[in-house]
Design a protein around this motif. Sequence first.
Motif, PDB file in Angstrom:
ATOM      1  N   ALA A 226       0.822  -1.204   0.000  1.00  0.00           N
ATOM      2  CA  ALA A 226       0.000   0.000   0.000  1.00  0.00           C
ATOM      3  C   ALA A 226       0.857   1.256   0.000  1.00  0.00           C
ATOM      4  O   ALA A 226       0.480   2.280   0.563  1.00  0.00           O
ATOM      5  N   GLY A 227       2.020   1.161  -0.648  1.00  0.00           N
ATOM      6  CA  GLY A 227       2.864   2.340  -0.819  1.00  0.00           C
ATOM      7  C   GLY A 227       2.319   3.231  -1.921  1.00  0.00           C
ATOM      8  O   GLY A 227       1.117   3.241  -2.210  1.00  0.00           O
ATOM      9  N   ASN A 228       3.200   3.955  -2.584  1.00  0.00           N
ATOM     10  CA  ASN A 228       2.757   4.931  -3.576  1.00  0.00           C
ATOM     11  C   ASN A 228       1.998   4.283  -4.730  1.00  0.00           C
ATOM     12  O   ASN A 228       0.908   4.722  -5.098  1.00  0.00           O
ATOM     13  N   ILE A 229       2.587   3.235  -5.336  1.00  0.00           N
ATOM     14  CA  ILE A 229       1.928   2.570  -6.466  1.00  0.00           C
ATOM     15  C   ILE A 229       0.681   1.823  -5.984  1.00  0.00           C
ATOM     16  O   ILE A 229      -0.413   1.975  -6.545  1.00  0.00           O
ATOM     17  N   GLY A 230       0.820   1.018  -4.941  1.00  0.00           N
ATOM     18  CA  GLY A 230      -0.317   0.249  -4.447  1.00  0.00           C
ATOM     19  C   GLY A 230      -1.449   1.126  -3.961  1.00  0.00           C
ATOM     20  O   GLY A 230      -2.632   0.848  -4.221  1.00  0.00           O
ATOM     21  N   GLY A 231      -1.120   2.194  -3.262  1.00  0.00           N
ATOM     22  CA  GLY A 231      -2.145   3.096  -2.767  1.00  0.00           C
ATOM     23  C   GLY A 231      -2.901   3.785  -3.893  1.00  0.00           C
ATOM     24  O   GLY A 231      -4.137   3.876  -3.861  1.00  0.00           O
ATOM     25  N   ASN A 232      -2.178   4.250  -4.901  1.00  0.00           N
ATOM     26  CA  ASN A 232      -2.850   4.950  -5.998  1.00  0.00           C
ATOM     27  C   ASN A 232      -3.614   4.001  -6.910  1.00  0.00           C
ATOM     28  O   ASN A 232      -4.656   4.378  -7.460  1.00  0.00           O
ATOM     29  N   LEU A 233      -3.131   2.775  -7.073  1.00  0.00           N
ATOM     30  CA  LEU A 233      -3.940   1.792  -7.806  1.00  0.00           C
ATOM     31  C   LEU A 233      -5.218   1.491  -7.034  1.00  0.00           C
ATOM     32  O   LEU A 233      -6.296   1.341  -7.633  1.00  0.00           O
ATOM     33  N   THR A 234      -5.127   1.410  -5.724  1.00  0.00           N
ATOM     34  CA  THR A 234      -6.331   1.211  -4.918  1.00  0.00           C
ATOM     35  C   THR A 234      -7.324   2.346  -5.157  1.00  0.00           C
ATOM     36  O   THR A 234      -8.528   2.116  -5.349  1.00  0.00           O
ATOM     37  N   ARG A 235      -6.827   3.569  -5.170  1.00  0.00           N
ATOM     38  CA  ARG A 235      -7.714   4.727  -5.379  1.00  0.00           C
ATOM     39  C   ARG A 235      -8.394   4.679  -6.743  1.00  0.00           C
ATOM     40  O   ARG A 235      -9.603   4.884  -6.866  1.00  0.00           O
ATOM     41  N   ARG A 236      -7.639   4.421  -7.782  1.00  0.00           N
ATOM     42  CA  ARG A 236      -8.198   4.450  -9.133  1.00  0.00           C
ATOM     43  C   ARG A 236      -9.102   3.253  -9.395  1.00  0.00           C
ATOM     44  O   ARG A 236     -10.161   3.389 -10.020  1.00  0.00           O
ATOM     45  N   LEU A 237      -8.699   2.086  -8.951  1.00  0.00           N
ATOM     46  CA  LEU A 237      -9.478   0.888  -9.266  1.00  0.00           C
ATOM     47  C   LEU A 237     -10.803   0.862  -8.517  1.00  0.00           C
ATOM     48  O   LEU A 237     -11.820   0.440  -9.060  1.00  0.00           O
ATOM     49  N   THR A 238     -10.805   1.335  -7.290  1.00  0.00           N
ATOM     50  CA  THR A 238     -12.081   1.434  -6.586  1.00  0.00           C
ATOM     51  C   THR A 238     -12.969   2.479  -7.236  1.00  0.00           C
ATOM     52  O   THR A 238     -14.190   2.286  -7.350  1.00  0.00           O
ATOM     53  N   ALA A 239     -12.389   3.579  -7.680  1.00  0.00           N
ATOM     54  CA  ALA A 239     -13.175   4.619  -8.352  1.00  0.00           C
ATOM     55  C   ALA A 239     -13.817   4.094  -9.631  1.00  0.00           C
ATOM     56  O   ALA A 239     -14.889   4.563 -10.033  1.00  0.00           O
ATOM     57  N   LEU A 240     -13.170   3.118 -10.262  1.00  0.00           N
ATOM     58  CA  LEU A 240     -13.708   2.510 -11.478  1.00  0.00           C
ATOM     59  C   LEU A 240     -14.739   1.425 -11.180  1.00  0.00           C
ATOM     60  O   LEU A 240     -15.283   0.821 -12.109  1.00  0.00           O
ATOM     61  N   GLY A 241     -14.970   1.154  -9.913  1.00  0.00           N
ATOM     62  CA  GLY A 241     -15.999   0.197  -9.546  1.00  0.00           C
ATOM     63  C   GLY A 241     -15.520  -1.202  -9.243  1.00  0.00           C
ATOM     64  O   GLY A 241     -16.338  -2.106  -9.019  1.00  0.00           O
TER      65      GLY A 241
ATOM     66  N   ALA B   1      -8.801   2.711   3.469  1.00  0.00           N
ATOM     67  CA  ALA B   1     -10.083   2.029   3.292  1.00  0.00           C
ATOM     68  C   ALA B   1     -11.243   3.021   3.352  1.00  0.00           C
ATOM     69  O   ALA B   1     -12.182   2.954   2.547  1.00  0.00           O
ATOM     70  N   GLU B   2     -11.191   3.950   4.310  1.00  0.00           N
ATOM     71  CA  GLU B   2     -12.260   4.937   4.427  1.00  0.00           C
ATOM     72  C   GLU B   2     -12.290   5.859   3.217  1.00  0.00           C
ATOM     73  O   GLU B   2     -13.365   6.268   2.757  1.00  0.00           O
ATOM     74  N   GLU B   3     -11.121   6.193   2.696  1.00  0.00           N
ATOM     75  CA  GLU B   3     -11.039   7.071   1.527  1.00  0.00           C
ATOM     76  C   GLU B   3     -11.592   6.411   0.278  1.00  0.00           C
ATOM     77  O   GLU B   3     -12.240   7.057  -0.549  1.00  0.00           O
ATOM     78  N   THR B   4     -11.319   5.109   0.105  1.00  0.00           N
ATOM     79  CA  THR B   4     -11.563   4.452  -1.177  1.00  0.00           C
ATOM     80  C   THR B   4     -12.711   3.450  -1.183  1.00  0.00           C
ATOM     81  O   THR B   4     -13.230   3.114  -2.249  1.00  0.00           O
ATOM     82  N   GLY B   5     -13.050   2.909  -0.034  1.00  0.00           N
ATOM     83  CA  GLY B   5     -14.011   1.817   0.013  1.00  0.00           C
ATOM     84  C   GLY B   5     -13.385   0.456  -0.178  1.00  0.00           C
ATOM     85  O   GLY B   5     -14.087  -0.561  -0.210  1.00  0.00           O
ATOM     86  N   ALA B   6     -12.058   0.407  -0.307  1.00  0.00           N
ATOM     87  CA  ALA B   6     -11.362  -0.878  -0.390  1.00  0.00           C
ATOM     88  C   ALA B   6     -11.456  -1.604   0.958  1.00  0.00           C
ATOM     89  O   ALA B   6     -11.672  -0.989   1.994  1.00  0.00           O
ATOM     90  N   THR B   7     -11.275  -2.924   0.903  1.00  0.00           N
ATOM     91  CA  THR B   7     -11.322  -3.734   2.115  1.00  0.00           C
ATOM     92  C   THR B   7      -9.905  -4.021   2.600  1.00  0.00           C
ATOM     93  O   THR B   7      -9.118  -4.655   1.878  1.00  0.00           O
ATOM     94  N   PRO B   8      -9.525  -3.570   3.797  1.00  0.00           N
ATOM     95  CA  PRO B   8      -8.189  -3.897   4.311  1.00  0.00           C
ATOM     96  C   PRO B   8      -8.160  -5.331   4.825  1.00  0.00           C
ATOM     97  O   PRO B   8      -9.059  -5.755   5.554  1.00  0.00           O
ATOM     98  N   VAL B   9      -7.143  -6.072   4.424  1.00  0.00           N
ATOM     99  CA  VAL B   9      -7.043  -7.487   4.789  1.00  0.00           C
ATOM    100  C   VAL B   9      -5.596  -7.824   5.118  1.00  0.00           C
ATOM    101  O   VAL B   9      -4.675  -7.052   4.822  1.00  0.00           O
TER     102      VAL B   9
END
Length: 218
Positions: free
Chosen positions: A8-23, A41-49
């Motif tokens: 969940a660094g720079n690349i992982g975090g930003n992929l999380t942001r974009r991919l969740t935004a795409l549904g 998780a709160e920002e993006t709606g992703a599930t932390p695991v």
Amino acid sequence: MKIGIIGAGNIGGNLTRRLTALGHEVAVANSRGPHTLTALAEETGATPVAASDAAKGARVVVVTVPLRAVPDLPEGFLDEAAEGVAVIDTGNYYPQRDGRIADIEDGLPESRWTERQIGHPVIKAFNGTYAQDILDRGRPQGTPDRQALPVAGDDPAAKRTVRDLIDELGFDTVDSGGLDDSWRQQPGTPVYGSRGRVDAIVKALAEASPERTAEWRA
């Protein structure tokens, strides 16, 4: 699509942001545990695991951790992924960070080394991409200045899945060959960090040399 992201660094975090935004349904993990990913998780709606659970049911898994951490990924973490899962490796070898890895120093492509560590084929992508570009530079298909990303791998179906996903993120892609050719997009090569269009990426890949540059070693 169900997507797992480990790192969940720079690349992982930003992929999380974009991919969740795409549904997409995104599960994200890091080395410190899901309790440290509450804000993302709160920002993006992703599930932390936990990292051991990130790939469960996933059609795409992104491994975006320092190379030194790859051997420490949970054993069998891909066992419950969807059949035919595409595994994206975004990693780069930096000996000053990762320590000296003899096989890579001897010429083994970095993603081939990662593939051997996790026991599953990988597709090399995003390794030379600026993290902020994932958020800022995506463009619709046909846009004249659309940035292109190189993608290497041996599995045609997995590569197609990854290229389609990158297109959805707003970038063109260039098939840079099999994983044995993926050294053409490693650090120190002309394509690494390029923001060029398809023609520029094709040219940069062709101009690559397997020799590590002095600048890279420094």
